[in-house]
Design a protein around this motif. Structure first.
Motif, PDB file in Angstrom:
ATOM      1  N   LEU A 192      21.968  -0.891 -10.030  1.00  0.00           N
ATOM      2  CA  LEU A 192      20.575  -0.529  -9.744  1.00  0.00           C
ATOM      3  C   LEU A 192      19.637  -1.650 -10.191  1.00  0.00           C
ATOM      4  N   ARG A 193      19.916  -2.185 -11.388  1.00  0.00           N
ATOM      5  CA  ARG A 193      19.035  -3.259 -11.881  1.00  0.00           C
ATOM      6  C   ARG A 193      19.110  -4.463 -10.932  1.00  0.00           C
ATOM      7  N   THR A 194      20.316  -4.822 -10.540  1.00  0.00           N
ATOM      8  CA  THR A 194      20.467  -5.971  -9.641  1.00  0.00           C
ATOM      9  C   THR A 194      19.723  -5.716  -8.339  1.00  0.00           C
ATOM     10  N   SER A 195      19.880  -4.503  -7.804  1.00  0.00           N
ATOM     11  CA  SER A 195      19.271  -4.175  -6.524  1.00  0.00           C
ATOM     12  C   SER A 195      17.744  -4.211  -6.635  1.00  0.00           C
ATOM     13  N   MET A 196      17.214  -3.599  -7.704  1.00  0.00           N
ATOM     14  CA  MET A 196      15.753  -3.541  -7.838  1.00  0.00           C
ATOM     15  C   MET A 196      15.182  -4.939  -8.018  1.00  0.00           C
ATOM     16  N   GLU A 197      15.890  -5.751  -8.782  1.00  0.00           N
ATOM     17  CA  GLU A 197      15.358  -7.102  -8.989  1.00  0.00           C
ATOM     18  C   GLU A 197      15.417  -7.908  -7.697  1.00  0.00           C
ATOM     19  N   ARG A 198      16.523  -7.741  -6.955  1.00  0.00           N
ATOM     20  CA  ARG A 198      16.628  -8.431  -5.663  1.00  0.00           C
ATOM     21  C   ARG A 198      15.468  -8.020  -4.747  1.00  0.00           C
ATOM     22  N   GLN A 199      15.039  -6.770  -4.889  1.00  0.00           N
ATOM     23  CA  GLN A 199      13.962  -6.276  -4.023  1.00  0.00           C
ATOM     24  C   GLN A 199      12.568  -6.578  -4.601  1.00  0.00           C
ATOM     25  N   GLN A 259       5.232   5.359   2.970  1.00  0.00           N
ATOM     26  CA  GLN A 259       6.340   6.230   2.560  1.00  0.00           C
ATOM     27  C   GLN A 259       7.678   5.639   3.007  1.00  0.00           C
ATOM     28  N   ASP A 260       7.735   5.146   4.239  1.00  0.00           N
ATOM     29  CA  ASP A 260       8.998   4.602   4.739  1.00  0.00           C
ATOM     30  C   ASP A 260       9.491   3.441   3.883  1.00  0.00           C
ATOM     31  N   GLU A 261       8.533   2.622   3.407  1.00  0.00           N
ATOM     32  CA  GLU A 261       8.959   1.495   2.573  1.00  0.00           C
ATOM     33  C   GLU A 261       9.547   1.967   1.239  1.00  0.00           C
ATOM     34  N   VAL A 262       8.947   3.022   0.663  1.00  0.00           N
ATOM     35  CA  VAL A 262       9.508   3.553  -0.590  1.00  0.00           C
ATOM     36  C   VAL A 262      10.927   4.082  -0.330  1.00  0.00           C
ATOM     37  N   LEU A 263      11.090   4.829   0.749  1.00  0.00           N
ATOM     38  CA  LEU A 263      12.416   5.387   1.052  1.00  0.00           C
ATOM     39  C   LEU A 263      13.436   4.267   1.263  1.00  0.00           C
ATOM     40  N   ASP A 264      13.001   3.177   1.917  1.00  0.00           N
ATOM     41  CA  ASP A 264      13.922   2.062   2.153  1.00  0.00           C
ATOM     42  C   ASP A 264      14.381   1.430   0.840  1.00  0.00           C
ATOM     43  N   VAL A 265      13.427   1.231  -0.080  1.00  0.00           N
ATOM     44  CA  VAL A 265      13.767   0.605  -1.365  1.00  0.00           C
ATOM     45  C   VAL A 265      14.782   1.458  -2.121  1.00  0.00           C
ATOM     46  N   ILE A 266      14.494   2.764  -2.209  1.00  0.00           N
ATOM     47  CA  ILE A 266      15.381   3.650  -2.975  1.00  0.00           C
ATOM     48  C   ILE A 266      16.735   3.781  -2.277  1.00  0.00           C
ATOM     49  N   SER A 267      16.717   3.890  -0.944  1.00  0.00           N
ATOM     50  CA  SER A 267      17.992   3.998  -0.217  1.00  0.00           C
ATOM     51  C   SER A 267      18.866   2.794  -0.544  1.00  0.00           C
ATOM     52  N   GLU A 268      18.249   1.615  -0.483  1.00  0.00           N
ATOM     53  CA  GLU A 268      18.997   0.386  -0.748  1.00  0.00           C
ATOM     54  C   GLU A 268      19.611   0.415  -2.158  1.00  0.00           C
ATOM     55  N   GLY A 300     -10.681   0.235  -9.137  1.00  0.00           N
ATOM     56  CA  GLY A 300      -9.957  -0.416  -8.052  1.00  0.00           C
ATOM     57  C   GLY A 300      -8.470  -0.098  -8.069  1.00  0.00           C
ATOM     58  N   ALA A 301      -8.123   1.166  -7.797  1.00  0.00           N
ATOM     59  CA  ALA A 301      -6.694   1.535  -7.753  1.00  0.00           C
ATOM     60  C   ALA A 301      -6.147   1.208  -6.373  1.00  0.00           C
ATOM     61  N   PRO A 302      -5.044   0.483  -6.300  1.00  0.00           N
ATOM     62  CA  PRO A 302      -4.465   0.204  -4.985  1.00  0.00           C
ATOM     63  C   PRO A 302      -3.769   1.456  -4.450  1.00  0.00           C
ATOM     64  N   PRO A 303      -3.632   1.595  -3.138  1.00  0.00           N
ATOM     65  CA  PRO A 303      -2.768   2.669  -2.625  1.00  0.00           C
ATOM     66  C   PRO A 303      -1.367   2.444  -3.191  1.00  0.00           C
ATOM     67  N   HIS A 304      -0.719   3.512  -3.641  1.00  0.00           N
ATOM     68  CA  HIS A 304       0.605   3.322  -4.241  1.00  0.00           C
ATOM     69  C   HIS A 304       1.443   4.577  -4.107  1.00  0.00           C
ATOM     70  N   GLY A 305       2.740   4.395  -4.322  1.00  0.00           N
ATOM     71  CA  GLY A 305       3.656   5.528  -4.231  1.00  0.00           C
ATOM     72  C   GLY A 305       4.939   5.172  -4.943  1.00  0.00           C
ATOM     73  N   GLY A 306       5.765   6.179  -5.203  1.00  0.00           N
ATOM     74  CA  GLY A 306       6.990   5.879  -5.937  1.00  0.00           C
ATOM     75  C   GLY A 306       8.001   6.991  -5.837  1.00  0.00           C
ATOM     76  N   PHE A 307       8.963   6.899  -6.735  1.00  0.00           N
ATOM     77  CA  PHE A 307      10.085   7.811  -6.683  1.00  0.00           C
ATOM     78  C   PHE A 307      10.825   7.754  -8.009  1.00  0.00           C
ATOM     79  N   ALA A 308      11.580   8.805  -8.309  1.00  0.00           N
ATOM     80  CA  ALA A 308      12.474   8.762  -9.464  1.00  0.00           C
ATOM     81  C   ALA A 308      13.803   9.400  -9.077  1.00  0.00           C
ATOM     82  N   VAL A 309      14.902   8.685  -9.339  1.00  0.00           N
ATOM     83  CA  VAL A 309      16.245   9.201  -9.052  1.00  0.00           C
ATOM     84  C   VAL A 309      16.852   9.687 -10.368  1.00  0.00           C
ATOM     85  N   GLY A 310      17.315  10.908 -10.387  1.00  0.00           N
ATOM     86  CA  GLY A 310      18.000  11.432 -11.578  1.00  0.00           C
ATOM     87  C   GLY A 310      19.375  10.796 -11.689  1.00  0.00           C
ATOM     88  N   LEU A 311      19.510   9.907 -12.669  1.00  0.00           N
ATOM     89  CA  LEU A 311      20.766   9.144 -12.717  1.00  0.00           C
ATOM     90  C   LEU A 311      21.938   9.968 -13.230  1.00  0.00           C
TER      91      LEU A 311
END
Ligand code: ASP
Length: 573
Positions: free
Chosen positions: A143-150, A236-245, A509-520
């Motif tokens: 996960l760390r490798t993947s997140m850093e790559r992204q 939303q699609d971009e968040v889903l893509d990151v987590i899927s990866e 000045g809050a940017p539009p943002h979104g996220g996710f949490a995966v229960g490991l």
């Protein structure tokens, strides 16, 4: 101290002089002088042939030097990776003695879980636990490798913190320096990661510990670990893509196979087809719509707003009267008025106590919609739509669901959840996710007029019927946030008191943002083939929240309480 790990020795090592270290797993006498000692380390076992005069008992810690040799013919052991060889001419050094363990250190022997947890350090010596810890480490590393790559950076957020809005009861920690004030342990880094977005971090992740004071179950602990992410300027699609990866990378690291791309299913479809927002896609038994078939029915029980049915294919013969009665009881416990069962006979005729009330067209309709074949058992429920889904969704799982850890792995994204999951005692809507979730842009106008119809930009990840995590696009605009708080019945003062620091930050000045949490813990349990997350946590609590190893939680000295400014109430009677 050693040249090799026990489990690594093979026929290609024959002739080498080696030194291995580990614990005595088993001792077998061989004649008067010789003994076979299995020595174990985290990689496995190797058989050592030693002079029987040694005092070597189970779990003694030893260093053995000797020469690797072929096992004599007929004594090889195909169950062991080292089963072709043994270490001969051994010199044994006892590094430490050991008391007899309270349970055998072997995957093959079941031990009571409380005893296992009390002696967790011994339990961890077992193959299964060693394997599970390694699966866990592999997942974290992938996960760390993947997140850093992204392009994400890991940022640590505070544990001593303030209430966060995930809806669970929180752990509080009294402050020694500010008597009467308390820190709250975070249910998740939710608010911290949103502040990081205001702080321009842009792509945040953390393998984060979260704490919730909730009743424990097989898939829940007080403290658990999430892969937590947040990103700015994303759809939303971009968040889903990151987590899927990231999740597929982790699954591939453990299993060697990359799962298929993860399908995206709108919440309403999941509810209609599977009767669940965490559908197990490993089996069919889809909830089929029969409302139209009975539009003009004479059968009173079917004069209902919604009728659906499932086909438990081939199960007719397995369900005699008793089992059908208990299925009906189960449906009633779940709130259904009743359950209609029909068995499909050899000629295709429907056998059921209610068949005589159904017209030939209705019977044909059932058979056609449920694609019924001889030998199938059909189960129908008529009621309000939400009740029909809930009851049939549960029966579907009862009848068809394999153990959670059985392959194959079927992931799914569930999208477009409702923003609210119902009304509280005061008639205010309750957030389905948390109050910072952005409503679906098409439904914004319904916020004040028909809140329960508002969809949200939130999404869950599901694996084999387990919810792996949730996330959402957040509200970044003060006007929408304020409308939402109003709908929730949260006054401006209350909002300021609870989340003022976040709302203040949003003014800058809050940017539009979104996220996710995966229960490991859940993800790792499934990848490790375990049905219980305690098996993939080094030091878990029992179902009653106790730690049998340390006896935590336990009382503290009066002086500690005095320092904290805390006085205990007498125990409840
Ligand atoms: N903080 C949320 C949770 O723990 C996840 C998220 O919305 O990112 O469920």
């Amino acid at each position: 101290m050693r040249t090799d790990m026990c489990g690594d020795l093979r026929a290609t090592d024959i002739g080498r002089t080696v030194a291995v270290c580990g614990w005595v797993a088993r001792r077998r006498e061989h004649g008067e002088h010789l003994a076979f000692i299995d020595v174990r380390d985290r990689t496995g076992l190797v058989q050592c042939v030693v002079d029987g005069a040694h005092d070597l008992r189970s779990e003694y810690v030893v260093r053995v030097t000797g020469t690797v040799r072929q096992r004599p013919e007929g004594t090889t052991n195909a169950d062991l990776t080292t089963g072709d060889v043994e270490i001969g001419d051994c010199t044994v050094e006892v590094l430490n003695a050991a008391e007899p363990p309270p349970f055998p250190i072997s995957d093959r022997v079941d031990a009571d879980e409380n005893v296992r947890l009390r002696y967790r350090y011994l339990d961890l010596r077992r193959d299964r636990m060693q394997r599970n810890l390694r699966v866990r480490a592999k997942v974290n590393s992938a996960l760390r490798t993947s997140m850093e790559r992204q392009g994400f950076v890991e940022v640590e957020t505070p544990l001593l913190w303030t209430p966060t809005p995930e809806g669970a009861r929180e752990f509080v920690v009294p402050s020694r320096l500010q008597h009467g004030s308390f820190y709250v342990l975070p249910q998740s880094p939710q608010l911290a990661k949103q502040l990081l977005m205001v702080g321009g971090v842009d792509r945040y992740y953390q393998i984060a510990r979260c704490l919730r004071d909730e009743d424990l179950r097989a898939d829940r602990q007080f403290e658990f670990t999430q892969l937590d992410i947040e990103a700015s300027f994303v759809t939303q699609d971009e968040v889903l893509d990151v987590i899927s990866e990231a999740v597929l990378d982790a699954a591939e690291a453990v299993t060697g196979n990359r799962p298929d791309p993860i399908p995206r299913i709108p919440w309403v479809d999941a509810m209609e087809r599977y009767g669940s927002d965490k559908p197990d896609l490993r089996f069919g038994m889809i909830l089929m719509e029969l409302t139209e078939v009975f539009a003009a029915t004479e059968f009173n029980a079917f004069k209902a707003p919604c009728i659906k049915g499932i086909n438990a294919a081939g199960l007719a013969a397995d369900y005699g009267r008793n089992k059908l009665d208990s299925l009906t009881d189960r449906a009633k416990q779940l709130g259904a008025k009743g359950l209609v069962w029909l068995k499909v006979g050899d000629g295709g005729a429907l056998d059921s106590p209610v068949a005589k009330f159904l017209s030939p067209q209705e019977q044909e309709g059932i058979v056609a919609v449920l694609r019924a074949q001889p030998g199938d058992l059909l189960l129908l429920v008529a009621d309000e739509r939400h009740k029909v889904r809930e009851v049939l969704g549960t029966l579907r799982n009862d009848l068809g669901r394999p153990p959670v850890s059985d392959g194959p792995y079927r992931y799914a994204w569930i999208t477009e959840f409702p923003l609210f999951e119902g009304l509280d005692d005061q008639g205010n809507p309750v957030s389905a996710h948390h109050p910072f979730t952005m409503p679906h842009p098409d439904d914004l106008d319904l916020l004040e007029t028909d809140p329960l119809k508002v969809r949200s930009q939130s999404y869950d990840l599901v694996l084999n019927g387990w919810e792996l995590g949730s996330g959402s696009i957040r509200i970044h605009r003060a006007d929408i946030q304020s409308r939402l708080f109003k709908t929730l019945g949260i006054t401006d003062e209350e909002a300021q008191g609870r989340f003022g620091f976040l709302l203040n930050a949003f003014r800058f000045g809050a940017p539009p943002h979104g996220g996710f949490a995966v229960g490991l813990d859940r993800l790792i349990a499934i990848l490790a083939g375990e049905d219980n997350i305690r098996e993939v946590i080094a030091f878990p609590k029992t179902q009653s929240g106790l730690d049998p190893l340390t006896d935590a939680p336990k009382p503290v000295a009066d002086t500690v309480l005095r320092d904290l400014g805390v006085r205990l109430l007498p125990p409840p009677t």
